[in-house]
Enzyme design. Structure first.
Site, PDB file in Angstrom:
ATOM      1  N   ASP A 110      -7.222  -2.256   2.399  1.00  0.00           N
ATOM      2  CA  ASP A 110      -6.197  -3.298   2.313  1.00  0.00           C
ATOM      3  C   ASP A 110      -6.712  -4.663   2.785  1.00  0.00           C
ATOM      4  O   ASP A 110      -5.984  -5.657   2.699  1.00  0.00           O
ATOM      5  CB  ASP A 110      -4.966  -2.896   3.139  1.00  0.00           C
ATOM      6  N   ASP A 129      -0.257   5.073   0.946  1.00  0.00           N
ATOM      7  CA  ASP A 129      -0.506   6.023   2.042  1.00  0.00           C
ATOM      8  C   ASP A 129      -0.603   5.299   3.383  1.00  0.00           C
ATOM      9  O   ASP A 129      -1.405   4.376   3.550  1.00  0.00           O
ATOM     10  CB  ASP A 129      -1.811   6.797   1.791  1.00  0.00           C
ATOM     11  N   LYS A 153      -8.660  -4.262  -4.139  1.00  0.00           N
ATOM     12  CA  LYS A 153      -7.214  -4.441  -4.324  1.00  0.00           C
ATOM     13  C   LYS A 153      -6.828  -5.923  -4.411  1.00  0.00           C
ATOM     14  O   LYS A 153      -5.911  -6.287  -5.146  1.00  0.00           O
ATOM     15  CB  LYS A 153      -6.440  -3.840  -3.143  1.00  0.00           C
ATOM     16  N   ASP A 162      -2.476  -0.445   5.693  1.00  0.00           N
ATOM     17  CA  ASP A 162      -2.888   0.308   6.886  1.00  0.00           C
ATOM     18  C   ASP A 162      -4.382   0.590   6.991  1.00  0.00           C
ATOM     19  O   ASP A 162      -4.784   1.249   7.938  1.00  0.00           O
ATOM     20  CB  ASP A 162      -2.171   1.669   6.921  1.00  0.00           C
ATOM     21  N   ASP A 179       0.855  -1.184   0.000  1.00  0.00           N
ATOM     22  CA  ASP A 179       0.000   0.000   0.000  1.00  0.00           C
ATOM     23  C   ASP A 179       0.901   1.248   0.000  1.00  0.00           C
ATOM     24  O   ASP A 179       2.065   1.161   0.398  1.00  0.00           O
ATOM     25  CB  ASP A 179      -0.859  -0.080   1.265  1.00  0.00           C
TER      26      ASP A 179
END
Ligand SMILES: O=C(O)COP(=O)(O)O
Ligand SMILES: [Mg+2]
Length: 224
Positions: free
Chosen positions: A177, A10, A150, A173, A8
């Protein structure tokens, strides 16, 4: 041998102040297995990151709405419907919270994103009316097509690369995710992760932001 990575951006490759941690530029180009950058950001951002890292453009963007590997790109999701929903959101006084340039959505292909200051309740109401969903990454609200994730993007990239998604280690995070953690064989939530990511990850680490990610990457290196 180190495992392939699904990373990931950010909250995972960044610092507390939203910058890419400079150590990313040392560690990722030297990683001796494929890396997939899997993000909610629009397509140009992870492509640019790969470009400037000098690694192959293996990218899942827009929470799975855009998948790129081996010079091929594919799209999922319904941006037109997201635009209709945002028209309704604006008609009822909603504001996405971006400036005139709106670089967050300008190149977005499959969904639309609102600033975290936007009216979440109104956005969720409109999303439901249009058969869409809202995902809160902590960095933006994404108005997206349900089922575009994702994790499916990682599976698609792995397929193109001739790898098993289960051979990947994922680090992330936030809520977006969770599917990535499900598709990968092993998963880590950084210490700053939200409750969704922490609940879905195989391992929750104390280290925060890229400091935490770096600790995971070091632990994945074979002992000397
Ligand atoms: O685009 C966002 O809202 C968050 O991006 P990320 O998935 O890289 O954390
Ligand atoms: Mg994130």
């Amino acid at each position: 041998m180190v495992p392939p990575l699904a990373l990931d951006i950010d909250g995972t490759l960044t610092t507390r102040s939203d910058q890419i941690d400079p150590r990313v530029f040392e560690v990722l180009p030297a990683w001796e297995a494929p890396i997939v950058v899997a993000t909610g950001k629009s397509f140009p951002y992870p492509v640019a990151l790969c470009h400037f890292l000098g690694i192959p453009e293996q990218v899942v963007a827009e929470n799975g709405g855009v998948v790129c590997a081996d010079g091929q790109v594919s799209f999922q999701g319904d941006r037109d419907r997201a635009e209709q929903a945002i028209d309704a959101f604006r008609d009822r006084g909603g504001d996405l919270g971006w400036d005139a340039a709106d670089t967050t959505n300008r190149w977005r292909e499959s969904e639309l994103a609102a600033n975290v200051d936007a009216d979440e309740e109104l956005l969720r109401t409109v999303a439901e009316e249009f058969g869409l969903e809202v995902v809160d990454t902590g960095y933006a609200y994404h108005l997206k097509t349900p089922g575009v994730e994702k994790g499916d993007g990682l599976a698609a990239v792995a397929d193109i690369l001739g790898l098993d998604a289960g051979s990947f280690v994922a680090i992330g995070d936030s809520e977006n995710d969770v599917s990535l953690f499900g598709a990968a064989g092993d998963s880590y939530a950084v210490g700053n992760a939200d409750e969704h990511a922490k609940g879905a990850a195989e391992t929750v680490i104390d280290g925060e932001y890229f400091e935490g990610t770096l600790g995971v990457l070091e632990s994945l290196q074979p002992a000397e």
